[in-house]
Design a protein around this motif. Structure first.
Motif, PDB file in Angstrom:
ATOM      1  N   LEU A   1      42.182 -29.030  38.760  1.00  0.00           N
ATOM      2  CA  LEU A   1      43.431 -28.500  39.304  1.00  0.00           C
ATOM      3  C   LEU A   1      44.012 -27.399  38.424  1.00  0.00           C
ATOM      4  CD1 LEU A   1      45.451 -31.607  40.595  1.00  0.00           C
ATOM      5  CD2 LEU A   1      44.649 -29.660  41.955  1.00  0.00           C
ATOM      6  N   LEU A   2      44.058 -27.631  37.118  1.00  0.00           N
ATOM      7  CA  LEU A   2      44.608 -26.635  36.202  1.00  0.00           C
ATOM      8  C   LEU A   2      43.761 -25.373  36.180  1.00  0.00           C
ATOM      9  CD1 LEU A   2      45.733 -28.802  33.149  1.00  0.00           C
ATOM     10  CD2 LEU A   2      47.188 -27.693  34.827  1.00  0.00           C
ATOM     11  N   VAL A   3      42.455 -25.554  36.232  1.00  0.00           N
ATOM     12  CA  VAL A   3      41.567 -24.388  36.263  1.00  0.00           C
ATOM     13  C   VAL A   3      41.818 -23.576  37.527  1.00  0.00           C
ATOM     14  CG1 VAL A   3      39.159 -23.639  36.479  1.00  0.00           C
ATOM     15  CG2 VAL A   3      39.775 -25.425  34.820  1.00  0.00           C
TER      16      VAL A   3
ATOM     17  N   HIS B   1      43.203 -21.492  33.993  1.00  0.00           N
ATOM     18  CA  HIS B   1      42.843 -21.867  32.630  1.00  0.00           C
ATOM     19  C   HIS B   1      41.335 -21.865  32.457  1.00  0.00           C
ATOM     20  CE1 HIS B   1      46.801 -22.653  31.466  1.00  0.00           C
ATOM     21  NE2 HIS B   1      46.815 -23.959  31.353  1.00  0.00           N
ATOM     22  N   GLU B   2      40.890 -21.668  31.220  1.00  0.00           N
ATOM     23  CA  GLU B   2      39.522 -21.998  30.868  1.00  0.00           C
ATOM     24  C   GLU B   2      39.404 -23.522  30.940  1.00  0.00           C
ATOM     25  OE1 GLU B   2      36.995 -20.023  30.229  1.00  0.00           O
ATOM     26  OE2 GLU B   2      38.173 -18.175  30.435  1.00  0.00           O
ATOM     27  N   ARG B   3      38.220 -24.005  31.252  1.00  0.00           N
ATOM     28  CA  ARG B   3      38.061 -25.453  31.413  1.00  0.00           C
ATOM     29  C   ARG B   3      38.405 -26.211  30.125  1.00  0.00           C
ATOM     30  NH1 ARG B   3      36.211 -28.522  35.291  1.00  0.00           N
ATOM     31  NH2 ARG B   3      35.486 -30.639  34.778  1.00  0.00           N
ATOM     32  N   SER B   4      38.033 -25.648  28.974  1.00  0.00           N
ATOM     33  CA  SER B   4      38.326 -26.317  27.701  1.00  0.00           C
ATOM     34  C   SER B   4      39.833 -26.408  27.467  1.00  0.00           C
ATOM     35  CB  SER B   4      37.655 -25.573  26.550  1.00  0.00           C
ATOM     36  OG  SER B   4      38.107 -24.218  26.492  1.00  0.00           O
ATOM     37  N   GLU B   5      40.549 -25.350  27.807  1.00  0.00           N
ATOM     38  CA  GLU B   5      42.001 -25.351  27.649  1.00  0.00           C
ATOM     39  C   GLU B   5      42.644 -26.358  28.592  1.00  0.00           C
ATOM     40  OE1 GLU B   5      45.818 -22.244  28.007  1.00  0.00           O
ATOM     41  OE2 GLU B   5      43.815 -21.652  28.700  1.00  0.00           O
ATOM     42  N   ALA B   6      42.169 -26.403  29.841  1.00  0.00           N
ATOM     43  CA  ALA B   6      42.709 -27.349  30.819  1.00  0.00           C
ATOM     44  C   ALA B   6      42.467 -28.787  30.375  1.00  0.00           C
ATOM     45  CB  ALA B   6      42.072 -27.099  32.184  1.00  0.00           C
ATOM     46  N   ARG B   7      41.292 -29.048  29.827  1.00  0.00           N
ATOM     47  CA  ARG B   7      40.974 -30.404  29.376  1.00  0.00           C
ATOM     48  C   ARG B   7      41.904 -30.844  28.240  1.00  0.00           C
ATOM     49  NH1 ARG B   7      36.898 -33.859  30.193  1.00  0.00           N
ATOM     50  NH2 ARG B   7      36.409 -35.396  28.573  1.00  0.00           N
ATOM     51  N   ILE B   8      42.157 -29.933  27.307  1.00  0.00           N
ATOM     52  CA  ILE B   8      43.063 -30.251  26.196  1.00  0.00           C
ATOM     53  C   ILE B   8      44.464 -30.559  26.720  1.00  0.00           C
ATOM     54  CG2 ILE B   8      44.259 -29.254  24.207  1.00  0.00           C
ATOM     55  CD1 ILE B   8      41.632 -27.764  23.584  1.00  0.00           C
ATOM     56  N   GLU B   9      44.928 -29.804  27.710  1.00  0.00           N
ATOM     57  CA  GLU B   9      46.273 -30.029  28.242  1.00  0.00           C
ATOM     58  C   GLU B   9      46.367 -31.374  28.967  1.00  0.00           C
ATOM     59  OE1 GLU B   9      47.946 -26.842  30.465  1.00  0.00           O
ATOM     60  OE2 GLU B   9      48.014 -25.499  28.734  1.00  0.00           O
ATOM     61  N   VAL B  10      45.373 -31.708  29.777  1.00  0.00           N
ATOM     62  CA  VAL B  10      45.390 -32.995  30.468  1.00  0.00           C
ATOM     63  C   VAL B  10      45.343 -34.135  29.450  1.00  0.00           C
ATOM     64  CG1 VAL B  10      44.116 -34.532  32.026  1.00  0.00           C
ATOM     65  CG2 VAL B  10      44.402 -32.121  32.611  1.00  0.00           C
ATOM     66  N   GLN B  11      44.501 -33.997  28.456  1.00  0.00           N
ATOM     67  CA  GLN B  11      44.425 -35.022  27.413  1.00  0.00           C
ATOM     68  C   GLN B  11      45.759 -35.153  26.678  1.00  0.00           C
ATOM     69  OE1 GLN B  11      41.064 -33.530  25.188  1.00  0.00           O
ATOM     70  NE2 GLN B  11      39.652 -34.998  26.120  1.00  0.00           N
ATOM     71  N   SER B  12      46.412 -34.039  26.411  1.00  0.00           N
ATOM     72  CA  SER B  12      47.696 -34.072  25.701  1.00  0.00           C
ATOM     73  C   SER B  12      48.759 -34.794  26.515  1.00  0.00           C
ATOM     74  CB  SER B  12      48.159 -32.643  25.394  1.00  0.00           C
ATOM     75  OG  SER B  12      47.267 -31.992  24.511  1.00  0.00           O
ATOM     76  N   LEU B  13      48.800 -34.546  27.810  1.00  0.00           N
ATOM     77  CA  LEU B  13      49.761 -35.243  28.665  1.00  0.00           C
ATOM     78  C   LEU B  13      49.472 -36.742  28.708  1.00  0.00           C
ATOM     79  CD1 LEU B  13      50.078 -32.744  31.671  1.00  0.00           C
ATOM     80  CD2 LEU B  13      51.655 -33.055  29.759  1.00  0.00           C
ATOM     81  N   LEU B  14      48.198 -37.090  28.806  1.00  0.00           N
ATOM     82  CA  LEU B  14      47.831 -38.507  28.826  1.00  0.00           C
ATOM     83  C   LEU B  14      48.172 -39.187  27.493  1.00  0.00           C
ATOM     84  CD1 LEU B  14      44.388 -38.324  30.664  1.00  0.00           C
ATOM     85  CD2 LEU B  14      46.454 -39.480  31.500  1.00  0.00           C
ATOM     86  N   GLN B  15      47.914 -38.505  26.391  1.00  0.00           N
ATOM     87  CA  GLN B  15      48.246 -39.065  25.087  1.00  0.00           C
ATOM     88  C   GLN B  15      49.744 -39.335  24.972  1.00  0.00           C
ATOM     89  OE1 GLN B  15      45.204 -36.072  23.003  1.00  0.00           O
ATOM     90  NE2 GLN B  15      46.509 -37.100  21.519  1.00  0.00           N
TER      91      GLN B  15
END
Length: 285
Positions: free
Chosen positions: A14-16, A21-35
């Motif tokens: 969704l973020l991509v 976003h680049e996929r790596s950036e999107a993954r970091i953001e989703v992980q940050s929200l979950l954390q």
């Protein structure tokens, strides 16, 4: 209900797709929200992909994700941002600290000998306090004054100082130099507003959500820098220096302002992208 594996897979896409976003950036953001929602470390997410957040956690996470998909900065959603190896509280009342500004801290520290307890430093327009507190943390012997015209921003800076245990910083409500009559400093630093008021970027990306007063400065973006350069000599000790962060295409004009005001040793420093991002000079008159 979705497990962590599904959330990461679907919401990174969704973020991509929506924020480009680049996929790596999107993954970091989703992980940050979950954390933030689950109150766990990143290692937990990686080790437990089968975990199902409970209903309240799912709802809280979904609300944050919707705000992010609407463009709200991740730093405001998380309430913090890392800068110069330290973690700072941020709110919509403050500019979000950016890696570009770490160059200003590096240039400042290069002019402050370690262990020197005589150096007086002034940070103009401190916002979260990121620049002032980073300098104070790295040079505990220095005396750092940080000013801002926003009471809300000063409250954030005060909280950051307390969280970091930084005791060599004085925070003042001041419109640039207005509350500093008669005071002089060995080093003045500032990341002032420097975007042109009509710049289309102000209506794009994270800038849409940040305080315009901390971003824009007149028709060419240099109104505040002109004021700082003009007034700084009254607040610099002999041989003291002024360092200014500015826009990617403003270095030549900022150097000219410094030279015309009587500063010597005028120069510009490049960031990691080879862009002239900080300019400065010293006052010997």
């Amino acid at each position: 209900m979705r497990d962590l594996r599904q959330i990461l897979s679907e919401d990174v896409a969704l973020l991509v797709g929506q924020l480009k976003h680049e996929r790596s950036e999107a993954r970091i953001e989703v992980q940050s929200l979950l954390q933030a929602v689950l109150q766990v470390h990143r290692a937990y997410l990686l080790a437990h992909p089968e975990h199902f957040p409970n209903a309240n956690q799912q709802a809280e996470y979904t609300a944050l994700l919707k705000r992010r998909l609407a463009g709200e900065p991740i730093a405001y959603l998380l309430g913090e941002r890392e800068f110069f190896g330290l973690t700072f509280k941020v709110t919509p009342a403050t500019l979000i600290p950016r890696p570009d500004s770490e160059l200003l801290v590096e240039q400042a520290l290069a002019r402050i000998p370690a262990g020197d307890d005589r150096i007086r430093v002034l940070d103009l327009g401190t916002g979260t306090g990121a620049i002032a507190l980073s300098i104070a943390h790295a040079r505990p012997g220095a005396t750092v004054t940080a000013v801002d015209a926003s009471a809300a921003a000063l409250e954030v800076a005060k909280e950051n100082a307390q969280r970091l245990g930084t005791h060599n910083v004085r925070l003042l409500d001041s419109d640039w130099f207005s509350a500093l009559q008669g005071e002089r400093f060995d080093l003045i630093v500032s990341n002032p507003p420097y975007i042109a008021a009509a710049d289309l970027h102000l209506a794009q990306g994270d800038l849409r959500f940040e305080p315009t007063t901390a971003l824009a400065s007149g028709a060419d973006g240099l109104d505040d820098i002109r004021r700082i350069v003009a007034e700084a000599p009254l607040h610099l000790s002999r041989g003291g220096c002024l360092l200014l962060e500015h826009g990617y295409d403003q270095a030549e004009r900022v150097r000219a302002l410094l030279v015309n005001a009587g500063f010597s040793e005028v120069y510009s420093a490049h960031d990691l992208g080879k862009i002239e991002r900080v300019s400065g000079g010293c006052w010997s008159a």
